[in-house]
Design an enzyme around this catalytic site. Structure first.
Site, PDB file in Angstrom:
ATOM      1  N   GLN A 119       1.477   3.627   2.905  1.00 37.64           N
ATOM      2  CA  GLN A 119       0.996   2.361   2.326  1.00 37.64           C
ATOM      3  C   GLN A 119      -0.386   2.655   1.806  1.00 37.64           C
ATOM      4  O   GLN A 119      -1.130   1.865   1.224  1.00 37.64           O
ATOM      5  CB  GLN A 119       1.301   1.316   3.166  1.00 37.64           C
ATOM      6  CG  GLN A 119       0.578   1.250   4.609  1.00 37.64           C
ATOM      7  CD  GLN A 119       0.668   0.119   5.450  1.00 37.64           C
ATOM      8  OE1 GLN A 119       1.849   0.163   6.138  1.00 37.64           O
ATOM      9  NE2 GLN A 119      -0.096  -0.641   5.421  1.00 37.64           N
ATOM     10  N   CYS A 125       2.569  -3.070   4.423  1.00 41.38           N
ATOM     11  CA  CYS A 125       3.528  -2.772   5.375  1.00 41.38           C
ATOM     12  C   CYS A 125       4.786  -3.508   5.257  1.00 41.38           C
ATOM     13  O   CYS A 125       5.750  -2.839   5.365  1.00 41.38           O
ATOM     14  CB  CYS A 125       2.882  -2.818   6.821  1.00 41.38           C
ATOM     15  SG  CYS A 125       2.425  -4.556   7.229  1.00 41.38           S
ATOM     16  N   HIS A 430       1.615  -6.024  11.856  1.00 44.14           N
ATOM     17  CA  HIS A 430       1.999  -4.705  11.206  1.00 44.14           C
ATOM     18  C   HIS A 430       3.839  -4.827  11.129  1.00 44.14           C
ATOM     19  O   HIS A 430       4.296  -5.190  12.180  1.00 44.14           O
ATOM     20  CB  HIS A 430       1.806  -3.364  11.682  1.00 44.14           C
ATOM     21  CG  HIS A 430       2.011  -2.156  11.005  1.00 44.14           C
ATOM     22  ND1 HIS A 430       1.717  -1.992   9.654  1.00 44.14           N
ATOM     23  CD2 HIS A 430       2.697  -1.100  11.321  1.00 44.14           C
ATOM     24  CE1 HIS A 430       2.223  -0.937   9.342  1.00 44.14           C
ATOM     25  NE2 HIS A 430       2.865  -0.387  10.188  1.00 44.14           N
ATOM     26  N   ASN A 453       7.535   4.133  10.515  1.00 42.71           N
ATOM     27  CA  ASN A 453       6.302   3.781  10.196  1.00 42.71           C
ATOM     28  C   ASN A 453       6.158   4.033   8.334  1.00 42.71           C
ATOM     29  O   ASN A 453       6.882   4.893   7.836  1.00 42.71           O
ATOM     30  CB  ASN A 453       5.161   4.106  10.885  1.00 42.71           C
ATOM     31  CG  ASN A 453       4.041   3.320  10.905  1.00 42.71           C
ATOM     32  OD1 ASN A 453       4.087   2.188  10.105  1.00 42.71           O
ATOM     33  ND2 ASN A 453       3.194   3.254  11.857  1.00 42.71           N
TER      34      ASN A 453
END
Length: 508
Positions: A119, A125, A430, A453
C-alpha cells in the site's frame, strides 16, 4: 510466553489464577468507570479526602529525590545507558517470544494470493485487505499464479463518493454548531484514506472490480497526503459555503443548493482525475488479456460490475468452500458494549444511501471459531486490529509478550481492552488478512495466527506476520466472515435495530 529472567516465577498455575482474578475486575462500561472514583478495600465507610491533604503542585525537590532513588539501583543505571543510546524495543524484545512465534501452522489455506501487496505511503489497508480476499476466488477461476485487483480503482471512486457523502452530511447538520464535536469531526478528515468492510461492499456493488494491470497505482495513490490535503481544503471551503446558503433567508439561495453542490463535486472530480488518472468506466467493457499459469493466452471482456459479480457464481462459490464473498459481514469484539448486539456508527460511510457500516458484537471465542471454520474452507479472512501495539514489523511478530516493559520500568501496563477503547489508548488502525492458524493438538485451541500484510515483501517474513492468540484477544477488533460459519443466534443479530455509536468512536 517468555518470562522475565530477573524475576522469580510463581508456582505453576498461580500466575494464571492471578491473571483470571485480575481480569474479573475489568470494567465493562464507561458507566462503571464513572461510578468508581476510588477503590476502597477495607470495611467501613470510605475516607473523606481534602485538597489540603495532598501536594497540588509538582515539587522540584521531590523530583530530585525520586531521581536519586532511581539512580541508586544498578539495574536502572544499566537501563539508562542502554535506552539513551538504542531503540528501547530492540533492547526489551524477548528472545524466547521471537523463537516461539514461528511461521508454522497446522491449519492454512491451500491457496494464498500472490504477490504480497504494497500500500506504500497511503492508508488504503482496507482496500488492499479486501481485494486480497476477493482475488483468491478469481485466481482459482482463471487459473492464475499471480494476480492483483486494482486497489487504485476502488480508491478513486471511494474518494469521490466520500466527498459527496461529506457534503450531504454538511447539509444535514446545518443546525449543528460549527465548533461542536460533530462538525469538527466531519471537517477533520472528510476524505481520509481509511475505511470499513461495508464501505468496500458499497464500492464493489456500484463500480465493480478491475484487474490491477488495467488501472495501476499512480504516484498520488501510492503517496496520497498532498492529494488529501488539497481535497480537504477545498471541501472545508465548500462546507462553509453550503452552510451559509442552506441557512440563508433567501428562497432563491436555498434553491440553488443542488446546482452549487454539483459544481463543487465537479471541482473535486477534476482534482482526483488529474492526480490519479481517469479510471475505467463501470459502464463500459474492459479488455483484459493475460497468460494463465499454464501459459495459455486468455482474454476477458466485461464491465467492471460484471467482473465483480463473478464472485457469486456457483462455480466460484463452490471453489471457495461454499463462501460467497458478497455475503460476508463483520463480527467485532467490543467489550464496552453488550455481546450479541448490532452496532453502527453515526454518519460513517462513503456511498450516500448505500449499505450502512454495521458490526455484530460478539465475544472473542465466537470470532475465533468463525475464523477457524473459514480458514478450513480455504478462504482468507479480512480483519481489523491495532497493529502498532506490541509488534515488530521487521520480524513480523505481534505478541503481547514481545517486549518486557515490566522488567525495564518496574510497572505494568494494566488497561483492559474495554478501558483502552474508553480512553483512546486503542482503536482499529489497520486491516490485514488471516490465512492460517496453529491449533493446540490437545485442546484444539488456537496458539498463533498467520497474517498477510500489505507492507510489501520487505516487512515480516516475506510480507507475512505471526500473531499470538493472546494478541488477538487484546488488539483484534473485527473479522469479516460468511454467515454460515456462525450460529443462527449470531446471524439473527443482523435483524436488530443497531445501537448507534458516535462518529468519533474508536470503532469508527
Amino acid at each position: 510466553m517468555g518470562i522475565a529472567q530477573s524475576k522469580q516465577q510463581p508456582e505453576a498455575g498461580a500466575q494464571e489464577k492471578l491473571t483470571e482474578a485480575l481480569r474479573a475486575l475489568e470494567l465493562r462500561s464507561e458507566r462503571e468507570i464513572a461510578e468508581k472514583d476510588y477503590i476502597y478495600i477495607e470495611n467501613g465507610p470510605p475516607p473523606t479526602y481534602k485538597l489540603s491533604e495532598h501536594q497540588q503542585t509538582l515539587s522540584v525537590d521531590k523530583t530530585q529525590q525520586w531521581e536519586r532513588e532511581v539512580l541508586k539501583d544498578d539495574k536502572n543505571l544499566m537501563a539508562l545507558n542502554a535506552f539513551t543510546a538504542n531503540n528501547t524495543n530492540s533492547i526489551l524484545e524477548r528472545r524466547s517470544t521471537v523463537v516461539a512465534d514461528t511461521q508454522v501452522f497446522n491449519v492454512k489455506i491451500p491457496f494464498e494470493g500472490s504477490p504480497v501487496t504494497n500500500q506504500r505511503s497511503s492508508g488504503r489497508c482496507w482496500l488492499f485487505a479486501s481485494t486480497n480476499v476477493f482475488r483468491v476466488a478469481l485466481m482459482k477461476k482463471y487459473n492464475l499464479e499471480k494476480f492483483e485487483l486494482s486497489q487504485a480503482y476502488l480508491f478513486y471512486w471511494d474518494k469521490i463518493e466520500k466527498a459527496n457523502y461529506f457534503l450531504e452530511n454538511i447539509l444535514q447538520t446545518v443546525e449543528e454548531p460549527l465548533d461542536g464535536r460533530m462538525l469538527q469531526t466531519l471537517l477533520a478528515s472528510p476524505v481520509g484514506d481509511g475505511g470499513q468492510w461495508d464501505m468496500v461492499a458499497n464500492l464493489v456493488e456500484k463500480y465493480g472490480l478491475v484487474p490491477q494491470t488495467l488501472y495501476p497505482d499512480a504516484y498520488n495513490a501510492m503517496s496520497s497526503s498532498l492529494m488529501n490535503r488539497l481535497i480537504t481544503t477545498k471541501l472545508r471551503e465548500h462546507a462553509l459555503r453550503l452552510r451559509k446558503l442552506a441557512s440563508s433567508p433567501s428562497l432563491s439561495s436555498r434553491a440553488s443548493l443542488g446546482t452549487v453542490k454539483e459544481k463543487m463535486m465537479q471541482e473535486i472530480h477534476l482534482i482526483l482525475t488529474l492526480m490519479l488518472g481517469p479510471p475505467p468506466s463501470p459502464k463500459d467493457q474492459f479488455d483484459w488479456q493475460f497468460y494463465d499459469k499454464d501459459g495459455a493466452f486468455q482474454s476477458v471482456k466485461q464491465r467492471p460490475t460484471e467482473f465483480a459479480k463473478q464472485l457469486s457464481e456457483s462455480r466460484v462459490v463452490k471453489a471457495c468452500g461454499g463462501t460467497d464473498v458478497h455475503r460476508l459481514f463483520s463480527l467485532v469484539n467490543d467489550p464496552r458494549n453488550s455481546y450479541n448486539t448490532l452496532l453502527t456508527v453515526n454518519r460513517l460511510g462513503n456511498v450516500w444511501g448505500g449499505r450502512p457500516v454495521t458490526y455484530v458484537n460478539v465475544d472473542n471465542v465466537t470470532i475465533k471459531n468463525a475464523v477457524i471454520e473459514t480458514l478450513k474452507r480455504g478462504i482468507p479472512v479480512f480483519f481489523g486490529s491495532d497493529v502498532g501495539k506490541y509488534s515488530d514489523s521487521s520480524k513480523g511478530i505481534m505478541d503481547t509478550a514481545l517486549f518486557d516493559y515490566e522488567l525495564a520500568f518496574n510497572t505494568k501496563l494494566a488497561l483492559s481492552k474495554a478501558e483502552r477503547l474508553m480512553t483512546g489508548e486503542s482503536a482499529m488502525t489497520h486491516a490485514m488478512v488471516l490465512t492460517g492458524v496453529h491449533l493446540d493438538e490437545t485442546t484444539g485451541k488456537p496458539v498463533r495466527w498467520r497474517v498477510e500484510n500489505s507492507w510489501s515483501e520487505t516487512a515480516g517474513d516475506k510480507g507475512y506476520f505471526v500473531m499470538s492468540d493472546r494478541w488477538m484477544d487484546e488488539f483484534v477488533y473485527q473479522a469479516v466472515v460468511d454467515p454460515s460459519v456462525v450460529s443462527k443466534e449470531v446471524r439473527d443479530v443482523l435483524k436488530q435495530e443497531p445501537k448507534v455509536l458516535d462518529l468519533w468512536d474508536p470503532m469508527g
